[in-house]
Design a protein around this motif. Structure first.
Motif, PDB file in Angstrom:
ATOM      1  N   LYS A 161       0.893  -1.080   0.236  1.00  0.00           N
ATOM      2  CA  LYS A 161      -0.040  -0.013   0.045  1.00  0.00           C
ATOM      3  C   LYS A 161       0.890   1.310   0.007  1.00  0.00           C
ATOM      4  O   LYS A 161       0.538   2.304  -0.758  1.00  0.00           O
ATOM      5  CB  LYS A 161      -0.897  -0.030   1.206  1.00  0.00           C
ATOM      6  N   ALA A 162       2.074   1.160   0.785  1.00  0.00           N
ATOM      7  CA  ALA A 162       2.811   2.537   0.837  1.00  0.00           C
ATOM      8  C   ALA A 162       3.486   2.799  -0.304  1.00  0.00           C
ATOM      9  O   ALA A 162       3.690   3.847  -0.687  1.00  0.00           O
ATOM     10  CB  ALA A 162       3.815   2.122   1.839  1.00  0.00           C
ATOM     11  N   LEU A 163       3.647   1.668  -1.515  1.00  0.00           N
ATOM     12  CA  LEU A 163       4.502   1.831  -2.378  1.00  0.00           C
ATOM     13  C   LEU A 163       3.345   1.949  -3.803  1.00  0.00           C
ATOM     14  O   LEU A 163       3.955   1.838  -4.944  1.00  0.00           O
ATOM     15  CB  LEU A 163       5.325   0.757  -2.600  1.00  0.00           C
ATOM     16  N   GLY A 164       2.240   1.805  -3.576  1.00  0.00           N
ATOM     17  CA  GLY A 164       1.147   2.157  -4.570  1.00  0.00           C
ATOM     18  C   GLY A 164       0.743   0.946  -5.332  1.00  0.00           C
ATOM     19  O   GLY A 164       0.288   0.942  -6.606  1.00  0.00           O
ATOM     20  N   GLY A 165       0.529  -0.329  -4.630  1.00  0.00           N
ATOM     21  CA  GLY A 165      -0.066  -1.480  -5.277  1.00  0.00           C
ATOM     22  C   GLY A 165      -1.342  -1.758  -4.658  1.00  0.00           C
ATOM     23  O   GLY A 165      -1.779  -0.912  -3.600  1.00  0.00           O
ATOM     24  N   THR A 166      -2.023  -2.792  -4.972  1.00  0.00           N
ATOM     25  CA  THR A 166      -3.382  -3.221  -4.564  1.00  0.00           C
ATOM     26  C   THR A 166      -3.066  -4.434  -3.800  1.00  0.00           C
ATOM     27  O   THR A 166      -2.207  -5.278  -4.231  1.00  0.00           O
ATOM     28  CB  THR A 166      -4.162  -3.548  -5.754  1.00  0.00           C
ATOM     29  N   ALA A 167      -3.476  -4.549  -2.317  1.00  0.00           N
ATOM     30  CA  ALA A 167      -3.040  -5.715  -1.629  1.00  0.00           C
ATOM     31  C   ALA A 167      -4.263  -6.677  -1.500  1.00  0.00           C
ATOM     32  O   ALA A 167      -5.195  -6.352  -0.942  1.00  0.00           O
ATOM     33  CB  ALA A 167      -2.428  -5.231  -0.113  1.00  0.00           C
ATOM     34  N   LEU A 168      -3.956  -7.938  -1.842  1.00  0.00           N
ATOM     35  CA  LEU A 168      -4.918  -8.932  -1.529  1.00  0.00           C
ATOM     36  C   LEU A 168      -4.356  -9.862  -0.463  1.00  0.00           C
ATOM     37  O   LEU A 168      -3.176 -10.252  -0.478  1.00  0.00           O
ATOM     38  CB  LEU A 168      -5.260  -9.784  -2.615  1.00  0.00           C
ATOM     39  N   ALA A 169      -5.190 -10.040   0.698  1.00  0.00           N
ATOM     40  CA  ALA A 169      -4.560 -10.744   1.644  1.00  0.00           C
ATOM     41  C   ALA A 169      -5.130 -12.135   2.037  1.00  0.00           C
ATOM     42  O   ALA A 169      -6.497 -12.470   2.196  1.00  0.00           O
ATOM     43  CB  ALA A 169      -5.255  -9.849   3.108  1.00  0.00           C
ATOM     44  N   GLY A 170      -4.298 -13.083   2.012  1.00  0.00           N
ATOM     45  CA  GLY A 170      -4.722 -14.408   2.247  1.00  0.00           C
ATOM     46  C   GLY A 170      -4.704 -14.713   3.697  1.00  0.00           C
ATOM     47  O   GLY A 170      -3.760 -14.785   4.209  1.00  0.00           O
ATOM     48  N   VAL A 171      -5.938 -15.063   4.218  1.00  0.00           N
ATOM     49  CA  VAL A 171      -6.079 -15.582   5.597  1.00  0.00           C
ATOM     50  C   VAL A 171      -6.602 -16.863   5.834  1.00  0.00           C
ATOM     51  O   VAL A 171      -7.082 -17.276   5.229  1.00  0.00           O
ATOM     52  CB  VAL A 171      -7.141 -14.416   6.261  1.00  0.00           C
ATOM     53  N   SER A 172      -5.852 -17.245   7.107  1.00  0.00           N
ATOM     54  CA  SER A 172      -6.272 -18.912   7.286  1.00  0.00           C
ATOM     55  C   SER A 172      -7.735 -18.806   7.597  1.00  0.00           C
ATOM     56  O   SER A 172      -8.281 -20.155   7.700  1.00  0.00           O
ATOM     57  CB  SER A 172      -5.419 -19.288   8.200  1.00  0.00           C
TER      58      SER A 172
END
Length: 328
Positions: A161-172
């Motif tokens: 996020k700080a570097l300008g991307g889209t974050a997809l979080a894989g959670v258990s």
């Protein structure tokens, strides 16, 4: 001074706290009074004798700390007593006093707490090099972060996020979804779905217009790795960080060819030992982003030195959200 000592490889509960002589810095080294030490998944592997590099017995575990320099060895001009530093090492950080090489030390910002500094070394450096060096990330790309609420995972989400991307979080488990969102995740990918092989890809495609993830950072291995490979975009890049899920996966090379994808690995300690100047540059950028309010230390809990086993149990039981830290 007191230190956690492993006299044999085994469960963290077998560690003992001992009084040891204060270490004396040699040429090119500094002595540090430890104020806080980060606890990481590799520390657990070292203690149990499952890490790729086994220290000679007996040994003091711990790979990172933050504190104040108390003395410098011959030839040291870059540091002086009283300087606040973070230090990285192969083992030895879980002690009230340590010695470290000058290349292993990084200046801590004046306003940063020692506990925060101790939590922003190994995991943030791992995420930094996985994302930018091995993963070739550029702003605007979509990054799937597996194990998203662990130390490396939360660091990676914040960096994306700080570097300008889209974050997809894989959670258990979806019980961890809120923590991932608080770290900045744009989308949650549920790794507990019944048919993970297809279900992970379907979820990723649903939030990427059917394109897939440009980069995947994976500290898990096992079935989640296999499923994530199928969720990569054309020319996607998979970065192997670890195997917390237990199984070391096997890759079919034809799949790399068909999708034009790449798989690379990241060994954090090699960057520490082989390219200390790059490590220093990365850490300076991490601290800069923290000062700008774009990163946080994610300290879940702190423990006293003698409760190291409890801190490691949080990691072993996969209950950690961010980092746990020992305070001296």
């Amino acid at each position: 001074m007191r230190a956690v000592m492993m006299e044999a490889f085994g469960a963290p509960e077998t560690a003992v706290v001992k009084d040891l002589p204060s270490p004396v810095p040699g040429p090119g080294q500094v002595a540090i009074r430890t104020r806080a030490a980060g606890v990481n998944y590799p520390d657990l592997l070292v203690v149990e004798g499952r890490y790729q590099h086994k220290p000679p017995l007996p040994f003091v575990p711990g790979k990172e700390l933050a504190g104040e320099i108390t003395a410098v060895g011959a030839g040291v001009t870059a540091w002086k007593p009283g300087d606040r530093v973070m230090a990285q090492m192969e083992y030895g950080a879980f002690a009230e006093e340590v010695v470290a090489g000058v290349d292993q030390c990084f200046a801590i910002p004046d306003a940063m707490a020692f506990s925060d500094a101790a939590a922003m070394g190994l995991v943030y450096q791992t995420a930094w090099f996985a994302l930018l060096d091995r993963g070739g990330f550029v702003p605007g790309e979509r990054v799937l972060v597996m194990g998203a609420t662990g130390g490396v995972g939360m660091a990676a989400i914040q960096l994306v996020k700080a570097l300008g991307g889209t974050a997809l979080a894989g959670v258990s488990t979806m019980s961890k979804a809120d923590a991932a969102r608080q770290a900045g995740a744009d989308h949650i990918i549920d790794l507990s779905v019944e048919n993970l092989r297809d279900g992970l890809r379907d979820q990723v495609h649903a939030v990427t217009d059917g394109q897939g993830a440009d980069v995947c950072i994976d500290p898990l291995g096992g079935d989640p790795f296999d499923a994530a490979m199928r969720a990569l975009a054309w020319c996607g890049r998979m970065v192997v960080v670890g195997f917390a899920a237990g199984r070391i996966p096997v890759i079919k090379a034809n799949y790399l060819l068909v999708k034009n994808i790449a798989v690379s690995g990241l060994q954090w300690s090699d960057y520490r030992d082989r390219t200390p100047e790059r490590m220093a540059e990365a850490q300076a950028e991490i601290f800069r982003l923290h000062a700008e309010g774009k990163l946080s230390a994610n300290v879940m809990a702190t423990y006293p030195l003698e409760r190291m086993a409890e801190a490691m149990a949080v990691i072993s039981d996969r209950k950690v959200v961010g980092k746990v830290v020992l305070e001296m």
